[in-house]
Design a protein around this motif. Sequence first.
Motif, mmCIF file in Angstrom:
data_model
loop_
_atom_site.group_PDB
_atom_site.id
_atom_site.type_symbol
_atom_site.label_atom_id
_atom_site.label_comp_id
_atom_site.label_asym_id
_atom_site.label_seq_id
_atom_site.Cartn_x
_atom_site.Cartn_y
_atom_site.Cartn_z
ATOM 1 N N LEU A 1 0.484 -1.313 -0.206
ATOM 2 C CA LEU A 1 -0.350 -0.174 0.136
ATOM 3 C C LEU A 1 0.770 1.085 0.000
ATOM 4 C CD1 LEU A 1 -2.536 -1.660 2.610
ATOM 5 C CD2 LEU A 1 -2.847 -1.237 0.289
ATOM 6 N N SER A 2 0.533 2.580 -1.256
ATOM 7 C CA SER A 2 1.100 3.489 -0.835
ATOM 8 C C SER A 2 1.684 4.334 0.127
ATOM 9 C CB SER A 2 1.455 4.061 -1.584
ATOM 10 O OG SER A 2 -0.303 4.807 -1.684
ATOM 11 N N THR A 3 2.350 5.083 0.074
ATOM 12 C CA THR A 3 2.720 5.478 1.633
ATOM 13 C C THR A 3 3.118 7.108 1.125
ATOM 14 O OG1 THR A 3 5.179 4.926 2.065
ATOM 15 C CG2 THR A 3 3.563 3.830 4.029
ATOM 16 N N ALA A 4 2.393 7.736 0.246
ATOM 17 C CA ALA A 4 1.817 9.094 -0.139
ATOM 18 C C ALA A 4 2.211 10.247 0.654
ATOM 19 C CB ALA A 4 2.195 9.114 -2.108
ATOM 20 N N CYS A 5 -0.001 9.845 0.701
ATOM 21 C CA CYS A 5 -1.026 10.038 1.106
ATOM 22 C C CYS A 5 -1.142 9.745 2.952
ATOM 23 C CB CYS A 5 -2.107 9.940 1.169
ATOM 24 S SG CYS A 5 -3.147 10.560 1.749
#
Length: 559
Positions: A135-139
């Motif tokens: 899961l991305s962690t940009a947000c």
Amino acid sequence: MDRRSPVFTEEAECQDCYKCLRACPVQAISVAGGHAQIRPEACIACGRCVVACPPKAKRIRDDLADVRELFAKGPVIASLAPSWVAEFPDLTPGCMIAGLRALGFAAVSETAVGARAVSVAVAELRSAQPQRLWLSTACPSAVDFVRKHRPALLPALTPLASPALTHARMLQTLRPGAQVVLISPCVAKKRESEEHPDLLAAALSFADVRRWWNEAGIVPATLPEVEGFFLPGPGDAALYPVEGGMLTGIRRLGQPGDTGLAACSGITELDHALAGLAPEDGAMFVETLACPGGCVNGPGMTPGGFVLRRRAAVLAAPQPIGRELPPEVSTALAWPGLSAAAEAIDERTLAAALARTGKRTREDEPNCGGCGYDTCRDFARALVAGRAEPSQCVTWMRRLAQRKANALLSAMPAAAVLVGADMRLIECNAIFARLAGGDERCVAGASITDLLPFSRLFRHVLDGHGDILERDVRLGGRVLHGSVFAVEPGQVVGAVLADVTEPAMGRAQVASRAKEAIEKHLATVQRIAYLLGENAAETEGLLSQIVDAYEPEPGDGGR
């Protein structure tokens, strides 16, 4: 009220509408004393409550004063989120840089430069561990959703810093001692700066910058353009603000035909998408964004914009790639858990909480969502936890108001009736029913014209010919002294009718007593009509006042 939280409630402005509670995707809002308060331990700072609040009682913390103080301590660099092109479509890059430099920033750089490094790190991570869910962690808001509300998926978070933090590391490598301030449409970035003050000194929204320009009398479009952002162009990493934008760069860096990439925006949609998944499930990378449509729909954008138009602005913006590579910095970052999971509630305790709002069987649970919770049982759990109040249940308060209004009407010693604009009966008491021909005729929806020969009086008031009309009328062999009055002009009228046919009393005396009684009952019927359509939260207090008014005076024998 915690004004230091990224989002807080201005209690004086709260109108108890609970719209923020219904908008919050993680139910991080509690109600106490009729006011909605944010629970910091559960809040993910997505800002949906700020957008939803009609009186603007939910507010984003103002950090302008803190940023101004930074300028006195040394150079400050602005890290500008790529969604700026959607927020300021009338500004060229040169004017945007000039406007920020005019405020005092030593340099302006695009956050997307950090995003480009994150894309490279994600591609490498997937290559090293291909058979995992990532899961991305940009947000930061989406990350906090997992950390607080879906802790089982914590291992699936990529061990990577956000583009903003990565960019800050780059800037501090090139300008040691410089402070970095992020400018973006994101509320959650304020919390990210609190967790990593060594990297981000503060975070401002686009609205903050607009206000700052207005206060300083700066019009960026009129300033001489300043060429070039600090650090090279980010290329397609500038697409991060739109849903699927992150995946564009990852696809370019990965294998052709990669089908293990997905994008999901909006916390509710993300929650549904992740349901049933585990960190060891499948070879998949999910771009996670808290705001529907991406950052271009963030709470820090100017209200009223069109998301598709903003998306188009980001996609149409030039995406140059700098000739010089930015400094290599670590993109690594660990994500500790912040679980906000509620304690388990046994069935007996839950049943007792449901009973507080009159729900004793499954059929009593309408799950209407009026309280702000998806189901009556979710609301009951909030009651047990002390995060909700029974008055939030609209159906219960309306039912309670109806019962008390009916009881009060029944206790009145005069005939009383409420009639709608369609000349049909809304409510009446037993005395009116007896006068008008019996209970079987006096049901809600019955035509007042069929019940009373003087129904023209009701139409007269409904048509606006006076707020109150007093007449002596005949009904069968009886003489009635009545008042017909407007409750809601043109919509609802009420009437109080007193029988003045008693032979043992002189006509003048009877009429005088009837008028006294009607004056007393008039206000009562008006308030009952008000209760039947009023805000449920006010019902209990108003009914109590009316009941108190009917208590017998000491020594009057209760007559």
